[in-house]
Design a protein around this motif. Structure first.
Motif, short mmCIF file in Angstrom:
data_model
loop_
_atom_site.label_atom_id
_atom_site.label_comp_id
_atom_site.label_asym_id
_atom_site.label_seq_id
_atom_site.Cartn_x
_atom_site.Cartn_y
_atom_site.Cartn_z
N TYR A 8 0.84 -1.19 0.00
CA TYR A 8 0.00 0.00 0.00
C TYR A 8 0.88 1.24 0.00
O TYR A 8 1.67 1.45 0.93
CB TYR A 8 -0.93 0.00 1.22
CG TYR A 8 -1.85 -1.18 1.22
CD1 TYR A 8 -3.08 -1.14 0.56
CD2 TYR A 8 -1.49 -2.38 1.84
CE1 TYR A 8 -3.92 -2.24 0.54
CE2 TYR A 8 -2.32 -3.49 1.82
CZ TYR A 8 -3.53 -3.41 1.17
OH TYR A 8 -4.36 -4.50 1.13
N ILE A 35 -6.76 5.68 1.88
CA ILE A 35 -6.12 4.99 2.99
C ILE A 35 -5.51 6.02 3.95
O ILE A 35 -5.02 7.06 3.53
CB ILE A 35 -5.05 3.99 2.48
CG1 ILE A 35 -4.48 3.15 3.61
CG2 ILE A 35 -3.98 4.68 1.65
CD1 ILE A 35 -3.65 1.95 3.15
N GLU A 40 -15.01 6.31 7.66
CA GLU A 40 -15.28 5.05 6.99
C GLU A 40 -16.01 5.35 5.69
O GLU A 40 -16.68 6.38 5.56
CB GLU A 40 -16.12 4.14 7.88
CG GLU A 40 -15.36 3.65 9.10
CD GLU A 40 -16.11 2.58 9.86
OE1 GLU A 40 -17.13 2.07 9.36
OE2 GLU A 40 -15.65 2.25 10.97
N ASN A 41 -15.86 4.46 4.73
CA ASN A 41 -16.51 4.59 3.43
C ASN A 41 -16.24 5.95 2.78
O ASN A 41 -17.17 6.63 2.35
CB ASN A 41 -18.02 4.35 3.56
CG ASN A 41 -18.31 2.98 4.13
OD1 ASN A 41 -17.84 1.98 3.60
ND2 ASN A 41 -19.06 2.94 5.22
N HIS A 50 -7.41 10.92 4.40
CA HIS A 50 -7.02 9.80 3.55
C HIS A 50 -6.09 10.27 2.44
O HIS A 50 -6.25 11.36 1.90
CB HIS A 50 -8.24 9.14 2.89
CG HIS A 50 -9.11 8.37 3.83
ND1 HIS A 50 -8.78 7.12 4.27
CD2 HIS A 50 -10.29 8.69 4.41
CE1 HIS A 50 -9.73 6.68 5.09
NE2 HIS A 50 -10.65 7.62 5.18
N GLU A 55 -3.41 -0.04 -3.93
CA GLU A 55 -3.15 -1.38 -3.41
C GLU A 55 -2.53 -2.16 -4.56
O GLU A 55 -3.12 -2.26 -5.64
CB GLU A 55 -4.47 -2.03 -2.98
CG GLU A 55 -4.31 -3.46 -2.50
CD GLU A 55 -5.66 -4.08 -2.21
OE1 GLU A 55 -6.00 -4.21 -1.02
OE2 GLU A 55 -6.36 -4.43 -3.18
N GLN A 99 2.96 -2.64 6.89
CA GLN A 99 2.18 -3.75 7.43
C GLN A 99 2.90 -4.56 8.48
O GLN A 99 2.27 -5.29 9.24
CB GLN A 99 1.75 -4.66 6.28
CG GLN A 99 0.90 -3.95 5.25
CD GLN A 99 0.52 -4.85 4.12
OE1 GLN A 99 -0.44 -5.61 4.22
NE2 GLN A 99 1.28 -4.79 3.03
N ALA A 132 -3.52 0.79 7.22
CA ALA A 132 -4.88 1.10 7.64
C ALA A 132 -5.83 0.44 6.65
O ALA A 132 -5.41 -0.09 5.63
CB ALA A 132 -5.08 2.62 7.65
N HIS A 133 -7.10 0.51 6.96
CA HIS A 133 -8.08 -0.06 6.05
C HIS A 133 -7.98 0.65 4.70
O HIS A 133 -7.90 1.87 4.64
CB HIS A 133 -9.49 0.11 6.62
CG HIS A 133 -10.53 -0.58 5.82
ND1 HIS A 133 -10.84 -1.92 6.01
CD2 HIS A 133 -11.32 -0.15 4.80
CE1 HIS A 133 -11.78 -2.27 5.14
NE2 HIS A 133 -12.08 -1.20 4.40
N TRP A 135 -9.80 1.57 1.37
CA TRP A 135 -11.16 1.71 0.83
C TRP A 135 -11.06 1.90 -0.68
O TRP A 135 -10.54 2.93 -1.13
CB TRP A 135 -11.85 2.92 1.46
CG TRP A 135 -11.94 2.87 2.95
CD1 TRP A 135 -11.03 3.37 3.85
CD2 TRP A 135 -12.98 2.28 3.71
NE1 TRP A 135 -11.46 3.13 5.12
CE2 TRP A 135 -12.65 2.46 5.07
CE3 TRP A 135 -14.16 1.62 3.38
CZ2 TRP A 135 -13.47 2.00 6.09
CZ3 TRP A 135 -14.97 1.17 4.40
CH2 TRP A 135 -14.62 1.36 5.74
#
Length: 163
Positions: A8, A35, A40-41, A50, A55, A99, A132-133, A135
């Motif tokens: 990422y 990211i 969220e979303n 973000h 990815e 990571q 992080a997550h 999206w």
């Protein structure tokens, strides 16, 4: 698929980064998204904190995290804070989303090599952020420069390998 890993990164507008990485040896898939932010979303219109990131799914039999980073530091300017080309703001920051300890060590090693090369006019300011997550961005952003071959990008290969 035990040989597949994900990385990422963020280095400005995600379109240009994706377009270059998609054709790298060993890269089997790319996806653009958001990211490292607070909501969220996230959407293109609402992604506070973000980064526009990508990815990268890669085959470790054909390339390595270190080789991906070598290319990353050649296709965007890692010496500018929150800016690439005409794009300004934290969404366009240079960042590697770490990571694990191995990725942190490799990233620090590559940054040292890049700085010692003297090829850039200043020191690398790329942020090392915890993973992080991720999206995925809206569909119209995916493969954008394939769909819009004359679209804007500030990414291009500036140097040969640092390694």
């Amino acid at each position: 698929m035990e040989n597949l890993k994900k990385a990422y990164i963020a280095g400005g507008c995600f379109w240009g980064m994706e377009d270059l990485f998609r054709v790298r040896p060993g890269v089997v898939d790319t996806e653009v998204g958001y990211i490292g932010g607070v909501n969220e979303n996230p959407t293109y219109e609402n992604h506070p904190g973000h980064a526009e990131g990508i990815e990268i799914t890669y085959d470790t039999r054909q390339t390595s995290f270190k080789e991906l980073l070598d290319y990353f530091f050649r296709v965007h300017d890692p010496t500018t804070v929150d800016r690439q080309g005409n794009d300004k703001g934290s969404s366009y920051r240079s960042a590697v989303f770490i990571q694990n300890d191995e990725e942190k060590q490799i990233t620090e090693e590559v940054i040292k090599i890049v700085n010692e090369s003297g090829r850039w006019n200043g020191p690398v300011v790329t942020q090392l952020e915890p993973a992080a997550h991720f999206w995925p961005a809206e569909g119209y952003h995916q493969d954008y420069l394939v769909k819009n071959p004359n679209g804007y990008t500030c990414h291009f290969e500036r140097f040969g390998t640092f390694l």
